[in-house]
Design a protein around this motif. Structure first.
Motif, mmCIF file in Angstrom:
data_model
loop_
_atom_site.group_PDB
_atom_site.id
_atom_site.type_symbol
_atom_site.label_atom_id
_atom_site.label_comp_id
_atom_site.label_asym_id
_atom_site.label_seq_id
_atom_site.Cartn_x
_atom_site.Cartn_y
_atom_site.Cartn_z
ATOM 1 N N ALA A 169 0.856 -1.199 0.000
ATOM 2 C CA ALA A 169 0.000 0.000 0.000
ATOM 3 C C ALA A 169 0.889 1.244 0.000
ATOM 4 N N SER A 170 0.273 2.376 -0.324
ATOM 5 C CA SER A 170 1.069 3.605 -0.404
ATOM 6 C C SER A 170 1.651 3.982 0.953
ATOM 7 N N THR A 171 0.986 3.476 2.014
ATOM 8 C CA THR A 171 1.465 3.806 3.354
ATOM 9 C C THR A 171 2.559 2.855 3.843
ATOM 10 N N ALA A 172 2.845 1.838 3.020
ATOM 11 C CA ALA A 172 3.755 0.799 3.480
ATOM 12 C C ALA A 172 5.174 1.302 3.643
ATOM 13 N N VAL A 173 5.838 0.793 4.710
ATOM 14 C CA VAL A 173 7.252 1.108 4.910
ATOM 15 C C VAL A 173 7.965 -0.210 5.243
ATOM 16 N N VAL A 174 8.999 -0.509 4.499
ATOM 17 C CA VAL A 174 9.811 -1.688 4.818
ATOM 18 C C VAL A 174 11.232 -1.209 5.025
ATOM 19 N N THR A 175 11.741 -1.405 6.239
ATOM 20 C CA THR A 175 13.086 -0.879 6.503
ATOM 21 C C THR A 175 14.173 -1.779 5.902
ATOM 22 N N GLY A 176 13.892 -3.086 5.797
ATOM 23 C CA GLY A 176 14.907 -4.017 5.268
ATOM 24 C C GLY A 176 14.707 -4.228 3.778
ATOM 25 N N LYS A 177 15.174 -5.411 3.326
ATOM 26 C CA LYS A 177 15.030 -5.738 1.908
ATOM 27 C C LYS A 177 13.660 -6.357 1.672
ATOM 28 N N SER A 178 13.183 -6.217 0.450
ATOM 29 C CA SER A 178 11.885 -6.782 0.125
ATOM 30 C C SER A 178 12.041 -7.599 -1.149
ATOM 31 N N GLU A 179 11.684 -8.893 -1.098
ATOM 32 C CA GLU A 179 11.811 -9.677 -2.331
ATOM 33 C C GLU A 179 10.739 -10.737 -2.473
ATOM 34 N N GLU A 180 10.525 -11.102 -3.747
ATOM 35 C CA GLU A 180 9.577 -12.163 -4.053
ATOM 36 C C GLU A 180 10.342 -13.289 -4.722
ATOM 37 N N ILE A 181 10.050 -14.528 -4.337
ATOM 38 C CA ILE A 181 10.780 -15.664 -4.887
ATOM 39 C C ILE A 181 9.814 -16.616 -5.567
ATOM 40 N N ASP A 182 10.041 -16.858 -6.855
ATOM 41 C CA ASP A 182 9.188 -17.801 -7.562
ATOM 42 C C ASP A 182 9.977 -18.914 -8.214
ATOM 43 N N GLU A 183 11.179 -18.566 -8.706
ATOM 44 C CA GLU A 183 11.949 -19.541 -9.472
ATOM 45 C C GLU A 183 12.810 -20.403 -8.558
ATOM 46 N N VAL A 184 13.099 -21.571 -9.061
ATOM 47 C CA VAL A 184 13.904 -22.521 -8.301
ATOM 48 C C VAL A 184 15.248 -21.910 -7.933
ATOM 49 N N PHE A 185 15.816 -21.188 -8.884
ATOM 50 C CA PHE A 185 17.151 -20.676 -8.633
ATOM 51 C C PHE A 185 17.128 -19.605 -7.547
ATOM 52 N N ASP A 186 16.089 -18.746 -7.626
ATOM 53 C CA ASP A 186 15.944 -17.725 -6.583
ATOM 54 C C ASP A 186 15.836 -18.381 -5.219
ATOM 55 N N TRP A 187 15.059 -19.447 -5.198
ATOM 56 C CA TRP A 187 14.816 -20.184 -3.968
ATOM 57 C C TRP A 187 16.139 -20.693 -3.376
ATOM 58 N N LEU A 188 16.942 -21.305 -4.259
ATOM 59 C CA LEU A 188 18.230 -21.839 -3.821
ATOM 60 C C LEU A 188 19.107 -20.719 -3.271
ATOM 61 N N TRP A 189 19.112 -19.635 -4.023
ATOM 62 C CA TRP A 189 19.966 -18.510 -3.667
ATOM 63 C C TRP A 189 19.555 -17.958 -2.298
ATOM 64 N N TYR A 190 18.268 -17.868 -2.120
ATOM 65 C CA TYR A 190 17.723 -17.376 -0.856
ATOM 66 C C TYR A 190 18.137 -18.277 0.305
ATOM 67 N N LYS A 191 18.012 -19.603 0.080
ATOM 68 C CA LYS A 191 18.358 -20.570 1.126
ATOM 69 C C LYS A 191 19.842 -20.479 1.478
ATOM 70 N N LEU A 192 20.657 -20.410 0.433
ATOM 71 C CA LEU A 192 22.106 -20.372 0.675
ATOM 72 C C LEU A 192 22.498 -19.089 1.405
ATOM 73 N N LYS A 193 21.836 -17.994 0.993
ATOM 74 C CA LYS A 193 22.119 -16.712 1.625
ATOM 75 C C LYS A 193 21.784 -16.780 3.117
ATOM 76 N N ASN A 194 20.645 -17.396 3.409
ATOM 77 C CA ASN A 194 20.229 -17.527 4.802
ATOM 78 C C ASN A 194 21.201 -18.373 5.594
ATOM 79 N N MET A 195 21.687 -19.454 4.905
ATOM 80 C CA MET A 195 22.634 -20.313 5.586
ATOM 81 C C MET A 195 23.908 -19.551 5.919
ATOM 82 N N LEU A 196 24.351 -18.753 4.934
ATOM 83 C CA LEU A 196 25.562 -17.971 5.160
ATOM 84 C C LEU A 196 25.363 -16.993 6.319
ATOM 85 N N LYS A 197 24.177 -16.427 6.358
ATOM 86 C CA LYS A 197 23.890 -15.493 7.445
ATOM 87 C C LYS A 197 23.942 -16.196 8.789
ATOM 88 N N ASP A 198 23.418 -17.447 8.792
ATOM 89 C CA ASP A 198 23.452 -18.214 10.048
ATOM 90 C C ASP A 198 24.883 -18.514 10.450
#
Lengths: 208, 190
Positions: A169-198
């Motif tokens: 919405a126009s009132t929305a505020v997101v201080t961090g990153k905002s992303e949508e994941i649909d493809e397998v590769f995005d999914w993998l990348w997201y998982k690996l990124k999270n693992m690295l963060k852990d």
């Protein structure tokens, strides 16, 4: 023609094979000295061997080696691959790790078809739609799987939508990153990124 | 000799790791000895080149089965002699010797063979030494040819001949004896 014993003929052959003792050789020579038939036989046996002594080795023709190399089966690509593995043990281990990880992550990608959302006290869930209400501040990261997300208020963190839709919405505020994941590769990348963060929480904080 | 073995085994290990170029050095080291062996067995330059090259190709393809505690030369000689013996057998005519030669009257294979295999004495005497050596080898029965070549042309010890031909030492000795007898008769009845 020769009336002498088979034993003498045997010792002639043993002599030619270099297998007579000194004593046996002396006996043979003595016999040959007084028996012309046996001396003749001995000479006839030795003659062809003397002829062969004159053999001049024949050399392989020019280009022989190249001819052999051209006839060798082509190195199998498999052999080349195996050699690469042997020469790069660390890379191979990393590649194997990546393949195994992808396999396990992919299987979770396929199985994970259920709607889910991170639990935050002021998120509103209506069916499979998650709403960040207007005027509210949601603390922490929001992750929505297999559902829709409407952001009308503020999210103090990252917003991630997996296999779903996102409406800001126009009132929305997101201080961090905002992303949508649909493809397998995005999914993998997201998982690996999270693992690295852990694994390396400090780098994760720096990103924030 | 031990030094040569070490070089060869080092090269073989490189080939085993998949390095085809290392094999080229092995071929270079043994090419003349192996070609000469095949040349004497077959009595023909073209066939000798073909079979000697084939022997190296077979060695390459079976290099993993070579026991490095043994001599490489013995092993490659074995491959080559086996190929030569096969080639000689294939060349053997499969017709009957007493069959009449087509298009001739009363001329059978015996007369053909005599004409091709044995030359009149005065022609043999005119031969130069190298030609004469090959002529006598060619006339030897197959059974004795390989042992006589390995013993008197290659000058291998009897035990090594037994290793090359994979025969008991006693069999090798008997064949060398009979081979010498055969040579004596060939040259005596010339």
């Amino acid at each position: 023609m020769n009336t002498c014993s088979e034993q003498i003929i045997q010792s002639m052959h043993a002599y030619l094979d270099g297998e007579l003792s000194r004593e046996e050789e002396r006996i043979l020579k003595e016999h040959l000295g007084r028996c012309t038939d046996c001396q003749k036989l001995m000479d006839e046996l030795a003659e062809p061997l003397a002829l062969f002594k004159n053999t001049v080795p024949v050399r392989a023709p020019e280009g022989f080696v190249n001819g052999v190399m051209a006839r060798l089966p082509k190195e199998k690509s498999q052999a080349g691959f195996q050699r690469w593995l042997r020469n790069h043990p660390l890379l191979s281990a990393a590649a194997l790790f990546f393949i195994l990880m992808s396999a396990s992550l992919l299987s979770s990608y396929d199985n994970d078809q259920q709607f889910s959302v991170t639990k935050q006290p002021n998120l509103i869930v209506e069916g499979e739609t998650v709403i960040v209400p207007e005027g509210e501040v949601v603390k922490g990261n929001v992750v929505v799987k297999n559902g829709a997300l409407r952001v009308e208020g503020e999210v103090d963190g990252d917003v991630t939508v997996i296999h779903g839709s996102k409406y800001m919405a126009s009132t929305a505020v997101v201080t961090g990153k905002s992303e949508e994941i649909d493809e397998v590769f995005d999914w993998l990348w997201y998982k690996l990124k999270n693992m690295l963060k852990d694994v390396m929480p400090s780098t994760g904080k720096q990103d924030d | 000799m031990r030094y040569l073995n070490e070089i060869v085994n080092k090269k073989i290990n490189e080939v085993l790791k998949g390095d085809q170029d290392a094999f080229e050095e092995i071929v270079t080291l043994f090419q003349h000895r192996l070609y000469h062996l095949c040349y004497r067995m077959l009595g023909n330059a073209q066939e000798a080149e073909d079979i000697a090259q084939e022997a190296f190709v077979r060695a390459y393809m079976n290099i993993h089965s070579f026991d490095q505690k043994r001599k490489f030369s013995t092993w490659i000689y074995r491959i080559a002699t086996n190929l030569c013996i096969d080639r000689i057998r294939k060349k053997k005519p499969d017709y009957y010797l007493d069959a009449e030669v087509p298009g001739t009257e009363g001329l059978d294979m015996y007369s053909q063979l005599a004409a091709a295999g044995e030359l009149p004495e005065d022609e043999v005497v005119k031969m130069e030494t190298q030609e004469r050596i090959q002529y006598e080898i060619n006339r030897l029965p197959d059974k004795y040819r390989s042992v006589i070549i390995l013993r008197y042309i290659e000058e291998l010890p009897l035990q090594e001949i037994a290793d090359v031909l994979e025969m008991p030492l006693g069999t090798v000795k008997t064949r060398v004896h009979r081979g010498r007898e055969a040579l004596r008769k060939q040259i005596g009845t010339m």
